[in-house]
Design a protein around this motif. Structure first.
Motif, PDB file in Angstrom:
ATOM      1  N   SER A  70       0.826  -1.202   0.000  1.00 21.63           N
ATOM      2  CA  SER A  70       0.000   0.000   0.000  1.00 21.63           C
ATOM      3  C   SER A  70       0.864   1.259   0.000  1.00 21.63           C
ATOM      4  CB  SER A  70      -0.934  -0.009   1.221  1.00 21.63           C
ATOM      5  OG  SER A  70      -1.772   1.117   1.224  1.00 21.63           O
ATOM      6  N   ARG A  71       1.936   1.246   0.779  1.00 24.16           N
ATOM      7  CA  ARG A  71       2.841   2.407   0.793  1.00 24.16           C
ATOM      8  C   ARG A  71       3.504   2.604  -0.563  1.00 24.16           C
ATOM      9  NH1 ARG A  71       6.079   2.047   6.639  1.00 24.16           N
ATOM     10  NH2 ARG A  71       4.206   2.241   7.948  1.00 24.16           N
ATOM     11  N   TYR A  72       3.919   1.495  -1.191  1.00 22.89           N
ATOM     12  CA  TYR A  72       4.551   1.619  -2.508  1.00 22.89           C
ATOM     13  C   TYR A  72       3.570   2.215  -3.517  1.00 22.89           C
ATOM     14  CZ  TYR A  72       6.447   0.473  -7.050  1.00 22.89           C
ATOM     15  OH  TYR A  72       6.885   0.574  -8.340  1.00 22.89           O
ATOM     16  N   LEU A  73       2.328   1.761  -3.503  1.00 21.02           N
ATOM     17  CA  LEU A  73       1.352   2.196  -4.503  1.00 21.02           C
ATOM     18  C   LEU A  73       0.764   3.564  -4.219  1.00 21.02           C
ATOM     19  CD1 LEU A  73      -0.588  -1.164  -5.031  1.00 21.02           C
ATOM     20  CD2 LEU A  73       1.134  -0.147  -6.545  1.00 21.02           C
ATOM     21  N   THR A  74       0.576   3.912  -2.940  1.00 16.72           N
ATOM     22  CA  THR A  74      -0.165   5.133  -2.591  1.00 16.72           C
ATOM     23  C   THR A  74       0.561   6.073  -1.648  1.00 16.72           C
ATOM     24  OG1 THR A  74      -1.268   4.219  -0.627  1.00 16.72           O
ATOM     25  CG2 THR A  74      -2.277   3.747  -2.778  1.00 16.72           C
ATOM     26  N   GLY A  75       1.626   5.598  -1.011  1.00 19.28           N
ATOM     27  CA  GLY A  75       2.287   6.410   0.006  1.00 19.28           C
ATOM     28  C   GLY A  75       1.602   6.346   1.350  1.00 19.28           C
ATOM     29  N   LYS A  76       0.536   5.550   1.455  1.00 20.66           N
ATOM     30  CA  LYS A  76      -0.220   5.445   2.701  1.00 20.66           C
ATOM     31  C   LYS A  76      -0.456   3.976   3.026  1.00 20.66           C
ATOM     32  CE  LYS A  76      -2.632   9.833   1.875  1.00 20.66           C
ATOM     33  NZ  LYS A  76      -3.962  10.491   1.724  1.00 20.66           N
ATOM     34  N   ASP A  77      -0.757   3.685   4.298  1.00 17.08           N
ATOM     35  CA  ASP A  77      -1.052   2.313   4.730  1.00 17.08           C
ATOM     36  C   ASP A  77      -2.506   1.956   4.394  1.00 17.08           C
ATOM     37  OD1 ASP A  77       1.449   2.637   5.765  1.00 17.08           O
ATOM     38  OD2 ASP A  77       0.835   2.610   7.870  1.00 17.08           O
ATOM     39  N   TYR A  78      -2.943   0.795   4.387  1.00 18.79           N
ATOM     40  CA  TYR A  78      -4.341   0.360   4.311  1.00 18.79           C
ATOM     41  C   TYR A  78      -5.126   0.981   3.151  1.00 18.79           C
ATOM     42  CZ  TYR A  78      -2.981  -0.849   9.073  1.00 18.79           C
ATOM     43  OH  TYR A  78      -2.308  -1.336  10.162  1.00 18.79           O
ATOM     44  N   LYS A  79      -4.526   1.035   1.976  1.00 20.06           N
ATOM     45  CA  LYS A  79      -5.207   1.620   0.821  1.00 20.06           C
ATOM     46  C   LYS A  79      -5.369   0.626  -0.336  1.00 20.06           C
ATOM     47  CE  LYS A  79      -5.942   5.808   2.339  1.00 20.06           C
ATOM     48  NZ  LYS A  79      -7.309   6.349   2.490  1.00 20.06           N
ATOM     49  N   ASP A 118      11.566   0.747  -9.049  1.00 14.60           N
ATOM     50  CA  ASP A 118      12.000   1.665  -7.994  1.00 14.60           C
ATOM     51  C   ASP A 118      12.030   3.072  -8.565  1.00 14.60           C
ATOM     52  OD1 ASP A 118      12.961   2.734  -5.651  1.00 14.60           O
ATOM     53  OD2 ASP A 118      15.023   2.067  -5.963  1.00 14.60           O
ATOM     54  N   GLN A 119      10.895   3.762  -8.422  1.00 11.88           N
ATOM     55  CA  GLN A 119      10.722   5.111  -8.964  1.00 11.88           C
ATOM     56  C   GLN A 119      10.041   5.976  -7.906  1.00 11.88           C
ATOM     57  OE1 GLN A 119      10.046   3.905 -13.688  1.00 11.88           O
ATOM     58  NE2 GLN A 119       8.299   4.515 -12.461  1.00 11.88           N
ATOM     59  N   PRO A 120      10.797   6.507  -6.941  1.00 11.67           N
ATOM     60  CA  PRO A 120      10.174   7.292  -5.860  1.00 11.67           C
ATOM     61  C   PRO A 120       9.214   8.343  -6.392  1.00 11.67           C
ATOM     62  CG  PRO A 120      12.482   6.909  -5.384  1.00 11.67           C
ATOM     63  CD  PRO A 120      12.247   6.396  -6.774  1.00 11.67           C
ATOM     64  N   GLY A 121       7.985   8.310  -5.850  1.00  8.91           N
ATOM     65  CA  GLY A 121       6.949   9.237  -6.251  1.00  8.91           C
ATOM     66  C   GLY A 121       6.159   8.796  -7.458  1.00  8.91           C
ATOM     67  N   ASN A 122       6.611   7.778  -8.168  1.00 11.91           N
ATOM     68  CA  ASN A 122       5.961   7.363  -9.403  1.00 11.91           C
ATOM     69  C   ASN A 122       5.911   5.842  -9.477  1.00 11.91           C
ATOM     70  OD1 ASN A 122       4.773   7.541 -11.959  1.00 11.91           O
ATOM     71  ND2 ASN A 122       6.769   7.505 -12.984  1.00 11.91           N
ATOM     72  N   PRO A 123       5.051   5.194  -8.688  1.00  9.42           N
ATOM     73  CA  PRO A 123       5.016   3.727  -8.669  1.00  9.42           C
ATOM     74  C   PRO A 123       4.568   3.165 -10.011  1.00  9.42           C
ATOM     75  CG  PRO A 123       3.123   4.623  -7.507  1.00  9.42           C
ATOM     76  CD  PRO A 123       4.032   5.787  -7.803  1.00  9.42           C
ATOM     77  N   LEU A 130      11.409   1.495  -3.387  1.00  7.20           N
ATOM     78  CA  LEU A 130      11.793   0.147  -2.983  1.00  7.20           C
ATOM     79  C   LEU A 130      13.135   0.193  -2.255  1.00  7.20           C
ATOM     80  CD1 LEU A 130      10.988  -1.845  -6.265  1.00  7.20           C
ATOM     81  CD2 LEU A 130       9.614  -1.778  -4.169  1.00  7.20           C
ATOM     82  N   PRO A 131      13.353  -0.674  -1.282  1.00  6.85           N
ATOM     83  CA  PRO A 131      14.649  -0.694  -0.597  1.00  6.85           C
ATOM     84  C   PRO A 131      15.728  -1.309  -1.487  1.00  6.85           C
ATOM     85  CG  PRO A 131      13.320  -2.532   0.154  1.00  6.85           C
ATOM     86  CD  PRO A 131      12.447  -1.728  -0.774  1.00  6.85           C
ATOM     87  N   LEU A 132      16.966  -0.967  -1.213  1.00 13.98           N
ATOM     88  CA  LEU A 132      18.081  -1.641  -1.853  1.00 13.98           C
ATOM     89  C   LEU A 132      18.136  -3.069  -1.329  1.00 13.98           C
ATOM     90  CD1 LEU A 132      20.726  -1.661  -3.525  1.00 13.98           C
ATOM     91  CD2 LEU A 132      21.907  -0.903  -1.426  1.00 13.98           C
ATOM     92  N   GLN A 133      18.088  -4.046  -2.243  1.00 14.13           N
ATOM     93  CA  GLN A 133      18.186  -5.439  -1.833  1.00 14.13           C
ATOM     94  C   GLN A 133      19.297  -6.105  -2.629  1.00 14.13           C
ATOM     95  OE1 GLN A 133      13.868  -6.291  -2.821  1.00 14.13           O
ATOM     96  NE2 GLN A 133      14.763  -8.123  -3.777  1.00 14.13           N
ATOM     97  N   VAL A 134      20.130  -6.846  -1.927  1.00 13.04           N
ATOM     98  CA  VAL A 134      21.319  -7.430  -2.537  1.00 13.04           C
ATOM     99  C   VAL A 134      21.429  -8.884  -2.124  1.00 13.04           C
ATOM    100  CG1 VAL A 134      22.540  -5.219  -2.571  1.00 13.04           C
ATOM    101  CG2 VAL A 134      22.779  -6.746  -0.599  1.00 13.04           C
TER     102      VAL A 134
END
Length: 523
Positions: A61-70, A316-321, A428-432
């Motif tokens: 939800s945070r990735y898609l909307t910036g908010k929880d429970y959406k 990974d496009q901050p502000g533009n999912p 998205l977080p950096l994942q390695v």
């Protein structure tokens, strides 16, 4: 088809069914005016995000909307919490505490899940208790938790069973096959039935609703029973062999059964499969139209090299999912859900449809955050499409006669968002991969790592955390009648009670096979 096992439920439940109906009547009295306007559920849609826990929902939800429970299912009016333990989990915890093995005549729910340890609600709704590991000397922390087969069996039949069992009684007893909710509704009310999954159609969750076996990995036996004996009206899933000749098999479908489907030697199913360069969603929709027009069943067989529908990829496009489809040869879950609905909705008696996003679990087994977001997005998009389908005008399907349930079978990975730093919309977080590895996130291992600290993982296995349940429509209020009956002073329901609610919603109330001895109120 083999004779279904009903005798135990009749013996244990003759009195229990009367008590259950009375309890539901009393507990839901405040909802009576709303219930009076509802009809029975002629259409039941159960959507399962395999391995999905609340933190996965929030992260997506945070990735898609910036908010929880959406997410789409966060707007459904009934929202509750489900305990998912099975007989194996119960006996594992009971063995360390001195409790007796699982006994249907004396079930102590807190042995399987103790709200005083795990919380009354899942994290972060209940942030005061955030641990459900059991310490094993010389083995570190180890979570005991259900597997998908026994969890799906609870939803499908109302019975707890052992890890690995598919609609079968614990102990692998002879003639231990259990009637499923799909079989009950078809036998008693003439409902059409169907299963949809993004993982192989013979895997645990779809198999538990449409077959019976003592071992979930007996894929050939499961395929034959499902497609030649039970014969659901719709089967859509992965497990395509990736070849097209007469001797072709994948392990999920026997070569002769695949060839019979492919060459139309059966008069039962319209068959559509993954073809290189062919749009899978478009092909599936066309097959669904043909199946409905010719009054036939539908079998859609897809899946890439990993056996599953190739998972959608978030960018990974901050502000533009943005989420892109990994392979157009596989349908999205929304495509599969709508194709299935188009076929089963033609049955005037009603239908039961199981829809699973199984790759959420696969992503979490590898601690793969990006893949988890992509697959949970896939579930969100499918639920949104299902809601729009019910909302359509011009047919006899509406929320007064349709029950939609969205839930998970268990948690996986014990993922936690740390909030340091926060992950926002499109981020998205950096994942390695671990040192010395080239890739990460493959099924179970090697696990991905997160050097910037935005997210942590506890395990690569299933967890015993509570999972969320969301519902809307006809008799959804019946869920409230089960809240706290196994776990006093909480709103928790048991996964077997999801089966009881669906059966009662369709006008076929069933007795629980268990005598439950609730514990004290958890602090």
């Amino acid at each position: 088809m083999r004779t279904t096992h009903r005798s135990l439920a009749r013996i244990l439940g003759l009195i229990a069914i009367i008590s259950m109906i009375s309890a539901l009547t009393l507990t839901t009295a405040s909802a009576a005016p709303e219930r009076a306007r509802e009809s029975e559920a002629e259409h039941i849609i159960l959507v399962i995000g395999d391995g999905m826990q609340l933190e996965h929902e929030i992260a997506t939800s945070r990735y898609l909307t910036g908010k929880d429970y959406k997410l789409a299912f966060h707007r459904l009016p009934y929202q509750g919490n489900v305990a998912s333990w099975d007989v194996t989990t119960y006996d594992n915890y009971g063995g360390t505490s001195g409790a007796l093995p699982f006994d249907p005549g004396a079930v102590h729910p807190e042995v399987g899940y103790d709200p005083a340890i795990g919380g009354h609600e899942p994290f972060p709704m209940d942030s005061g208790v955030d641990d459900y590991f059991l310490y094993i000397p010389d083995d570190g922390y180890k979570p005991f938790a259900t597997d998908s087969a026994s969890a799906a069996t609870a939803y499908a039949t109302g019975y707890k069973t052992d890890d690995g069992n598919i609609a079968w009684l614990p102990g692998d007893v002879a003639d231990g096959d259990l009637q499923t909710i799909a079989e009950l509704l078809r036998d008693e009310k003439g409902y059409a039935i169907g299963v949809v999954s993004t993982v192989p159609y013979t895997h645990a969750t779809p198999a538990a609703f449409t077959s019976h076996n003592v071992y979930r990995s007996n894929y050939g036996e499961i395929a034959r029973e499902m497609l030649t004996e039970v014969q659901p009206d719709v089967v859509i899933g992965a497990g395509h062999p990736g070849c097209w000749d007469e001797g072709c098999e994948s392990g999920y479908i026997p070569a002769d059964l695949y060839w019979n489907m492919k060459t139309d030697t059966t008069d039962d199913y319209v068959f559509v499969e993954r073809i290189d360069g062919q749009d899978g969603g478009r092909a599936l929709r066309a097959a669904a139209r043909e199946a409905r027009a010719t009054d036939m069943k539908l079998f859609g067989l897809f899946g890439g090299p990993g056996g599953n529908f190739e998972s959608p990829i978030p960018l990974d496009q901050p502000g533009n999912p943005a989420v892109v489809q990994a392979a157009t040869e596989d349908p999205l879950l929304a495509d599969a859900a709508l194709a299935a609905l188009h076929v089963v909705a033609a049955d005037e008696d009603g239908f039961f449809l199981l829809i699973e996003q199984g790759d959420i679990d696969w992503a979490n087994h590898g601690n793969d955050y990006a893949r988890m977001v992509g697959t949970t997005w896939d579930l969100h998009k499918a639920v949104r499409s299902i809601i729009s389908y019910v909302d359509r005008q011009g047919d006899d399907m509406h929320w007064g006669n349709t029950l939609l349930v969205v839930t998970s079978d268990h948690g996986t990975s014990y993922m936690r968002l740390t909030g340091d730093p926060d992950l926002g919309k499109g981020d998205l977080p950096l994942q390695v991969p671990p040192e010395g590895e080239q890739v990460c996130g493959a099924y179970k291992t090697p696990f991905c790592e997160y050097p910037d600290g935005e997210v942590t993982y506890g395990v690569g296995e299933h967890t015993n955390e509570l999972v969320r349940l969301y519902a809307r429509g006809a008799t959804a209020s019946l869920f409230t009648g089960h809240e706290g009956t196994w776990y006093p002073c909480t709103s928790i329901i048991d996964n077997t009670q999801v089966y009881l609610t669906m059966a009662a919603a369709a006008g076929l109330p069933q007795a629980s096979p268990y005598t439950v001895i609730p514990g004290a109120c958890a602090p």
